[in-house]
Motif scaffolding. Sequence first.
Motif, PDB file in Angstrom:
ATOM      1  N   ASP A 162       0.823  -1.214   0.000  1.00 45.99           N
ATOM      2  CA  ASP A 162       0.000   0.000   0.000  1.00 45.99           C
ATOM      3  C   ASP A 162       0.857   1.266   0.000  1.00 45.99           C
ATOM      4  N   GLU A 163       1.911   1.276   0.823  1.00 43.35           N
ATOM      5  CA  GLU A 163       2.791   2.447   0.850  1.00 43.35           C
ATOM      6  C   GLU A 163       3.510   2.612  -0.489  1.00 43.35           C
ATOM      7  N   LEU A 164       3.946   1.513  -1.070  1.00 41.56           N
ATOM      8  CA  LEU A 164       4.614   1.581  -2.367  1.00 41.56           C
ATOM      9  C   LEU A 164       3.675   2.156  -3.416  1.00 41.56           C
ATOM     10  N   VAL A 165       2.436   1.695  -3.439  1.00 38.60           N
ATOM     11  CA  VAL A 165       1.453   2.215  -4.395  1.00 38.60           C
ATOM     12  C   VAL A 165       1.251   3.714  -4.179  1.00 38.60           C
ATOM     13  N   GLU A 166       1.156   4.138  -2.928  1.00 43.56           N
ATOM     14  CA  GLU A 166       0.979   5.556  -2.616  1.00 43.56           C
ATOM     15  C   GLU A 166       2.170   6.391  -3.076  1.00 43.56           C
ATOM     16  N   ARG A 167       3.350   5.803  -3.089  1.00 41.53           N
ATOM     17  CA  ARG A 167       4.568   6.557  -3.400  1.00 41.53           C
ATOM     18  C   ARG A 167       5.083   6.345  -4.822  1.00 41.53           C
ATOM     19  N   LEU A 168       4.304   5.709  -5.678  1.00 43.34           N
ATOM     20  CA  LEU A 168       4.770   5.416  -7.036  1.00 43.34           C
ATOM     21  C   LEU A 168       5.239   6.652  -7.797  1.00 43.34           C
ATOM     22  N   HIS A 169       4.651   7.788  -7.541  1.00 47.58           N
ATOM     23  CA  HIS A 169       5.032   9.011  -8.249  1.00 47.58           C
ATOM     24  C   HIS A 169       5.844   9.961  -7.374  1.00 47.58           C
ATOM     25  N   ASP A 170       6.351   9.457  -6.265  1.00 47.18           N
ATOM     26  CA  ASP A 170       7.153  10.243  -5.330  1.00 47.18           C
ATOM     27  C   ASP A 170       8.601  10.258  -5.838  1.00 47.18           C
ATOM     28  N   PRO A 171       9.107  11.412  -6.252  1.00 48.91           N
ATOM     29  CA  PRO A 171      10.460  11.466  -6.794  1.00 48.91           C
ATOM     30  C   PRO A 171      11.556  11.178  -5.768  1.00 48.91           C
ATOM     31  N   THR A 172      11.208  11.136  -4.486  1.00 47.92           N
ATOM     32  CA  THR A 172      12.216  10.833  -3.470  1.00 47.92           C
ATOM     33  C   THR A 172      12.377   9.335  -3.245  1.00 47.92           C
ATOM     34  N   LEU A 173      11.549   8.527  -3.906  1.00 48.45           N
ATOM     35  CA  LEU A 173      11.639   7.071  -3.772  1.00 48.45           C
ATOM     36  C   LEU A 173      12.217   6.475  -5.047  1.00 48.45           C
ATOM     37  N   THR A 174      13.271   5.700  -4.912  1.00 55.60           N
ATOM     38  CA  THR A 174      13.854   4.963  -6.028  1.00 55.60           C
ATOM     39  C   THR A 174      13.392   3.522  -5.911  1.00 55.60           C
ATOM     40  N   ILE A 175      12.814   3.005  -6.978  1.00 55.22           N
ATOM     41  CA  ILE A 175      12.319   1.631  -6.986  1.00 55.22           C
ATOM     42  C   ILE A 175      13.258   0.791  -7.839  1.00 55.22           C
ATOM     43  N   VAL A 176      13.745  -0.298  -7.261  1.00 58.58           N
ATOM     44  CA  VAL A 176      14.737  -1.134  -7.921  1.00 58.58           C
ATOM     45  C   VAL A 176      14.214  -2.560  -8.062  1.00 58.58           C
ATOM     46  N   ASN A 177      14.265  -3.070  -9.275  1.00 58.08           N
ATOM     47  CA  ASN A 177      13.879  -4.437  -9.584  1.00 58.08           C
ATOM     48  C   ASN A 177      15.161  -5.260  -9.651  1.00 58.08           C
ATOM     49  N   VAL A 178      15.278  -6.304  -8.821  1.00 62.44           N
ATOM     50  CA  VAL A 178      16.497  -7.119  -8.786  1.00 62.44           C
ATOM     51  C   VAL A 178      16.368  -8.434  -9.542  1.00 62.44           C
ATOM     52  N   LEU A 179      15.311  -8.564 -10.324  1.00 61.98           N
ATOM     53  CA  LEU A 179      15.166  -9.746 -11.183  1.00 61.98           C
ATOM     54  C   LEU A 179      16.104  -9.614 -12.380  1.00 61.98           C
ATOM     55  N   PRO A 180      16.343 -10.711 -13.115  1.00 60.27           N
ATOM     56  CA  PRO A 180      17.172 -10.614 -14.324  1.00 60.27           C
ATOM     57  C   PRO A 180      16.620  -9.554 -15.280  1.00 60.27           C
ATOM     58  N   ALA A 181      17.500  -8.936 -16.056  1.00 59.63           N
ATOM     59  CA  ALA A 181      17.123  -7.851 -16.961  1.00 59.63           C
ATOM     60  C   ALA A 181      15.995  -8.251 -17.910  1.00 59.63           C
ATOM     61  N   GLU A 182      15.958  -9.507 -18.332  1.00 64.05           N
ATOM     62  CA  GLU A 182      14.905  -9.969 -19.236  1.00 64.05           C
ATOM     63  C   GLU A 182      13.532  -9.860 -18.575  1.00 64.05           C
ATOM     64  N   ALA A 183      13.461 -10.174 -17.299  1.00 66.73           N
ATOM     65  CA  ALA A 183      12.195 -10.070 -16.566  1.00 66.73           C
ATOM     66  C   ALA A 183      11.786  -8.610 -16.430  1.00 66.73           C
ATOM     67  N   TRP A 184      12.754  -7.726 -16.170  1.00 70.81           N
ATOM     68  CA  TRP A 184      12.468  -6.295 -16.056  1.00 70.81           C
ATOM     69  C   TRP A 184      11.948  -5.757 -17.384  1.00 70.81           C
ATOM     70  N   LYS A 185      12.545  -6.190 -18.498  1.00 71.31           N
ATOM     71  CA  LYS A 185      12.106  -5.742 -19.818  1.00 71.31           C
ATOM     72  C   LYS A 185      10.693  -6.224 -20.124  1.00 71.31           C
ATOM     73  N   ALA A 186      10.358  -7.431 -19.672  1.00 73.66           N
ATOM     74  CA  ALA A 186       9.043  -8.012 -19.955  1.00 73.66           C
ATOM     75  C   ALA A 186       7.933  -7.357 -19.154  1.00 73.66           C
ATOM     76  N   GLN A 187       8.187  -7.065 -17.897  1.00 78.57           N
ATOM     77  CA  GLN A 187       7.155  -6.477 -17.037  1.00 78.57           C
ATOM     78  C   GLN A 187       7.811  -5.883 -15.800  1.00 78.57           C
ATOM     79  N   ARG A 188       7.438  -4.651 -15.483  1.00 77.52           N
ATOM     80  CA  ARG A 188       8.055  -3.967 -14.346  1.00 77.52           C
ATOM     81  C   ARG A 188       7.144  -2.877 -13.813  1.00 77.52           C
TER      82      ARG A 188
END
Length: 74
Positions: A13-39
């Motif tokens: 819920d907090e992540l959803v609330e902060r999706l457009h918050d420029p002070t939050l950096t969101i990092v996906n640690v899955l393989p790059a192919e997974a990030w390219k497919a859906q993120r």
Amino acid sequence: MSGATPVPQISRDELVERLHDPTLTIVNVLPAEAWKAQRIHGSLSLPEAEIATRAASVLPDRNADIAVYCASPT
């Protein structure tokens, strides 16, 4: 791990609330192919296998709010 500092958690819920918050950096640690497919829009790709070599360049501000996610249901 005695004496280890606990890693703060962010709820979905907090992540959803902060999706457009420029002070939050969101990092996906899955393989790059997974990030390219859906993120999460705006998330950065930093595959777990590359954290040791790329984290400093991808995440230069160690004091920033950083949310890390992967394929875990939690």
